[in-house]
Design an enzyme around this catalytic site. Structure first.
Site, mmCIF file in Angstrom:
data_model
loop_
_atom_site.group_PDB
_atom_site.id
_atom_site.type_symbol
_atom_site.label_atom_id
_atom_site.label_comp_id
_atom_site.label_asym_id
_atom_site.label_seq_id
_atom_site.Cartn_x
_atom_site.Cartn_y
_atom_site.Cartn_z
ATOM 1 N N LYS A 84 0.899 -1.165 0.000
ATOM 2 C CA LYS A 84 0.000 0.000 0.000
ATOM 3 C C LYS A 84 0.935 1.212 0.000
ATOM 4 C CE LYS A 84 -1.625 3.056 1.878
ATOM 5 N NZ LYS A 84 -1.371 4.451 1.408
ATOM 6 N N SER B 2 5.381 8.705 9.157
ATOM 7 C CA SER B 2 5.540 9.620 10.284
ATOM 8 C C SER B 2 5.341 8.869 11.611
ATOM 9 C CB SER B 2 4.522 10.754 10.151
ATOM 10 O OG SER B 2 3.224 10.209 10.091
ATOM 11 N N CYS C 241 14.164 11.119 5.589
ATOM 12 C CA CYS C 241 14.195 10.784 7.021
ATOM 13 C C CYS C 241 15.614 10.833 7.558
ATOM 14 C CB CYS C 241 13.604 9.406 7.255
ATOM 15 S SG CYS C 241 14.607 8.112 6.546
ATOM 16 N N GLU D 103 9.839 17.386 13.955
ATOM 17 C CA GLU D 103 10.321 17.155 12.585
ATOM 18 C C GLU D 103 9.614 18.143 11.662
ATOM 19 O OE1 GLU D 103 8.943 13.584 10.441
ATOM 20 O OE2 GLU D 103 11.031 13.289 9.845
HETATM 21 P P1 NAD Z 1 2.659 9.358 6.568
HETATM 22 O O1 NAD Z 1 2.775 8.790 7.949
HETATM 23 O O2 NAD Z 1 1.717 10.465 6.348
HETATM 24 O O3 NAD Z 1 2.197 8.190 5.547
HETATM 25 C C1 NAD Z 1 2.867 6.960 5.475
HETATM 26 C C2 NAD Z 1 1.894 5.883 5.024
HETATM 27 O O4 NAD Z 1 0.866 5.754 6.010
HETATM 28 C C3 NAD Z 1 1.190 6.207 3.712
HETATM 29 O O5 NAD Z 1 1.104 5.024 2.945
HETATM 30 C C4 NAD Z 1 -0.178 6.698 4.145
HETATM 31 O O6 NAD Z 1 -1.177 6.435 3.212
HETATM 32 C C5 NAD Z 1 -0.425 5.929 5.432
HETATM 33 N N1 NAD Z 1 -1.260 6.669 6.376
HETATM 34 C C6 NAD Z 1 -1.291 8.020 6.574
HETATM 35 N N2 NAD Z 1 -2.181 8.333 7.530
HETATM 36 C C7 NAD Z 1 -2.717 7.176 7.965
HETATM 37 C C8 NAD Z 1 -3.687 6.846 8.968
HETATM 38 N N3 NAD Z 1 -4.281 7.777 9.700
HETATM 39 N N4 NAD Z 1 -3.990 5.545 9.153
HETATM 40 C C9 NAD Z 1 -3.409 4.596 8.429
HETATM 41 N N5 NAD Z 1 -2.471 4.846 7.473
HETATM 42 C C10 NAD Z 1 -2.127 6.110 7.237
HETATM 43 O O7 NAD Z 1 4.149 9.722 6.108
HETATM 44 P P2 NAD Z 1 4.598 10.497 4.793
HETATM 45 O O8 NAD Z 1 4.252 11.938 4.930
HETATM 46 O O9 NAD Z 1 4.180 9.767 3.585
HETATM 47 O O10 NAD Z 1 6.201 10.332 4.896
HETATM 48 C C11 NAD Z 1 7.023 11.210 5.594
HETATM 49 C C12 NAD Z 1 7.374 10.662 6.960
HETATM 50 O O11 NAD Z 1 8.008 9.399 6.830
HETATM 51 C C13 NAD Z 1 8.374 11.545 7.706
HETATM 52 O O12 NAD Z 1 7.983 11.609 9.058
HETATM 53 C C14 NAD Z 1 9.692 10.799 7.576
HETATM 54 O O13 NAD Z 1 10.631 11.039 8.588
HETATM 55 C C15 NAD Z 1 9.210 9.388 7.616
HETATM 56 N N6 NAD Z 1 10.187 8.470 7.048
HETATM 57 C C16 NAD Z 1 10.871 7.672 7.909
HETATM 58 C C17 NAD Z 1 11.827 6.806 7.420
HETATM 59 C C18 NAD Z 1 12.581 5.892 8.346
HETATM 60 O O14 NAD Z 1 13.167 4.926 7.878
HETATM 61 N N7 NAD Z 1 12.571 6.143 9.638
HETATM 62 C C19 NAD Z 1 12.076 6.761 6.044
HETATM 63 C C20 NAD Z 1 11.350 7.589 5.198
HETATM 64 C C21 NAD Z 1 10.396 8.444 5.716
#
Ligand code: NAD
Length: 500
Positions: free
Chosen positions: A174, A227, A282, A384
């Site tokens: 997904k 996140s 990240c 962040e």
């Molecule tokens: P996000 O948390 O908004 O979304 C990530 C995934 O979760 C997406 O597929 C999204 O559809 C899903 N999602 C979002 N809200 C949801 C909910 N309420 N319930 C269920 N699923 C949900 O993150 P983003 O904005 O796409 O990515 C950026 C974030 O990812 C930043 O915080 C970054 O630091 C982090 N990140 C971390 C790493 C790591 O390895 N630690 C790597 C890359 C990115």
């Protein structure tokens, strides 16, 4: 008619006619370029049905043949690299070269996963007791899921899918609904490489799709990146439903700059790691921690000079250092943080707000922003920001700098720049962060080591890629075997067997 990005299920592209849809933008122009279907619970369950049918046959295929599919996939992605990178840039907003890097870092984990026949070997002990052999085997879990973020739409899906598939699982991805096209192309290339239909599936969606994956009994493991609040939610929900989960979250990566560091190298490292990909990584460095006032003053001057030279523009334009952010909402969120920093009394050395690119006035751009005199109580230090904003938080001495990185609620990456081996060695041993760079600003471990942050940056006990990925996507079965000579009778024993 706006283009609709299809799901990829059971080896076919599926374009729903009705249901809910989301917009997919071209961040460089700000225009909607496509629509993405947001799968319903029923649609996700049908994807899992297909994956569950395909998985046993794939698991029964010997690991060397599975690895050969990955080898062919590597060739196909290289064949299509430029097209994939352009597609990725057009939805994410990162530059073409950076998009190629995104794909390449994913391929490196596929290269590692080609070693599956070796990585899946069990252990064996002969004569563990008289006539007794003990051995273990690693077996796939079944159907597993990956839920991935927008900022690495090729790399992170491949980090999850490569080891999972190589180990004999079927995979349901997904991906982020903000840049969903590249994952679909990757699925098509897996099929072309010989992966049986149903082993790698892409279903688009939002919370409804995710919650279905988290609660369906047939999904045995969930790999998440995104996140922190969502990572925590996915971890608690998936584990409460009896699944394995590894969930990686947000970050606030510090770079400690010791007084003996080469400040030219430091400035280059901070500019590249702070502003590359518009800070939407990240492992971006978002906090520079110069040690001592003299180091801090010199660093602030150098960074101010360099920031003014950064070139921001459309993701596919030549000579651009970084492109737009992923969405209008992201620009507004980052601008709000900049205002919070100003209100809290930090010194704004460069203000990226209100930045526009000629001919692309509706694009999601933000100029490079630099703060000095940031203190640990400010929101721009604690939270962040995920944008092109670098903050300088000064430390009086090494111990204070070490404590800042260690005490921060996030613990993804950290770096120290110094010429002093003793300081670097002490730092790597004591800092409370999962991935450490010594004169390396973005210490993303190579594919055959593992990747994972600590504290609020990671939930679960096994990291991504490297040997941990094969542990995560397999379960260990241990066999104790004896072949007694025909006719030998020992009678029933009521005492637990020991090797006494
Ligand atoms: P996000 O948390 O908004 O979304 C990530 C995934 O979760 C997406 O597929 C999204 O559809 C899903 N999602 C979002 N809200 C949801 C909910 N309420 N319930 C269920 N699923 C949900 O993150 P983003 O904005 O796409 O990515 C950026 C974030 O990812 C930043 O915080 C970054 O630091 C982090 N990140 C971390 C790493 C790591 O390895 N630690 C790597 C890359 C990115």
């Amino acid at each position: 008619m706006t283009r609709i990005i299809p799901h990829f299920v059971g080896g076919s592209l599926i374009t729903p006619k009705d249901g809910r849809f989301g917009d997919v933008y071209d961040p460089s122009t700000g225009a909607v370029q496509a629509r993405v279907p947001l799968a319903s619970e029923g649609e996700v369950r049908r994807v899992i049905d297909d994956a569950a049918v395909a998985q046993p046959g794939w698991a029964a295929t010997n690991p060397q043949k599975r690895a050969r599919v990955l080898m062919r996939f590597l060739d196909l992605v290289h064949r299509d690299m430029d097209d994939l990178a352009r597609l990725l840039s057009s939805e994410h907003g990162k530059t073409f070269d950076d998009a190629k890097g995104d794909i390449q870092r994913g391929l490196e984990v596929i290269e590692f996963a080609v070693g599956a026949p070796h990585l899946l070997k069990g252990e064996f002990s002969t004569e563990a007791g008289t006539g007794i052999d003990v051995y273990s085997m690693r077996q796939p879990l079944g159907v597993v899921a990956g839920i991935t973020p927008f900022n690495f739409p090729a790399m992170i899906p491949l980090w999850k899918a490569g080891p999972a598939i190589a180990a004999g699982n079927a995979f349901v991805l997904k991906p982020s609904e903000r840049d969903p096209s590249v994952p679909v192309r990757l699925a098509e290339l897996f099929l072309e490489a010989g992966l049986p239909a149903g082993v790698f599936n892409v279903v688009h969606g939002d919370k409804e799709a995710v919650d279905t994956l988290l609660t369906d009994d047939r999904i045995k493991a969930v790999g998440f990146v995104g996140s922190t609040p969502i990572a925590e939610y996915i971890y608690t929900t998936a584990t409460a439903h009896g699944k394995r989960a590894q969930c990686f979250g947000g970050a606030k990566n510090h770079m400690i700059v010791m007084p003996d560091a080469d400040l030219e190298q430091v400035a280059d490292a901070l500019i590249g790691s702070g502003y590359g990909s518009a800070g939407e990584r990240c492992m971006a460095i978002s906090v520079a921690v110069p040690v001592g006032e003299e180091t801090a003053d010199a660093l602030a001057a150098k960074l101010t000079e360099r920031v003014a030279q950064l070139k921001v523009g459309p993701s596919l334009a030549d000579g651009v250092d970084y492109g737009p952010l992923v969405s209008r909402a992201a620009v507004e969120r980052v601008e709000d943080y900049i205002q919070q920093g100003v209100d809290a009394g930090a010194t704004l050395l460069a203000d990226g707000r209100g930045f526009a690119v000629d001919g692309h006035e509706e694009g999601f751009y933000l100029g490079p922003t630099l703060f000095d005199q940031v203190t640990t109580d400010m929101s721009i230090y604690r939270e962040e920001i995920f944008g092109p904003v670098l903050v300088i938080a000064r430390a009086h001495d090494y111990e204070e700098a070490l404590a800042m990185a260690s005490d921060h609620e996030f613990g993804n990456g950290v770096a120290i720049f110094t010429r002093d081996g003793d300081a670097a060695r002490d730092f790597t041993a004591r800092v409370n962060v999962g991935m450490v760079g010594v004169n390396v600003p973005i210490p993303v471990p190579i594919a055959y080591f593992t990747f994972g942050g600590w504290k609020k940056s990671g939930f679960g006990d096994l990291n991504q890629h490297g040997a941990d990925a094969f542990r995560f996507y397999t379960k260990t079965k241990t066999v104790t075997s004896r072949w007694p000579a025909h006719g030998v009778r020992e009678g029933a024993s009521f005492v637990i067997p020991t090797m006494h």
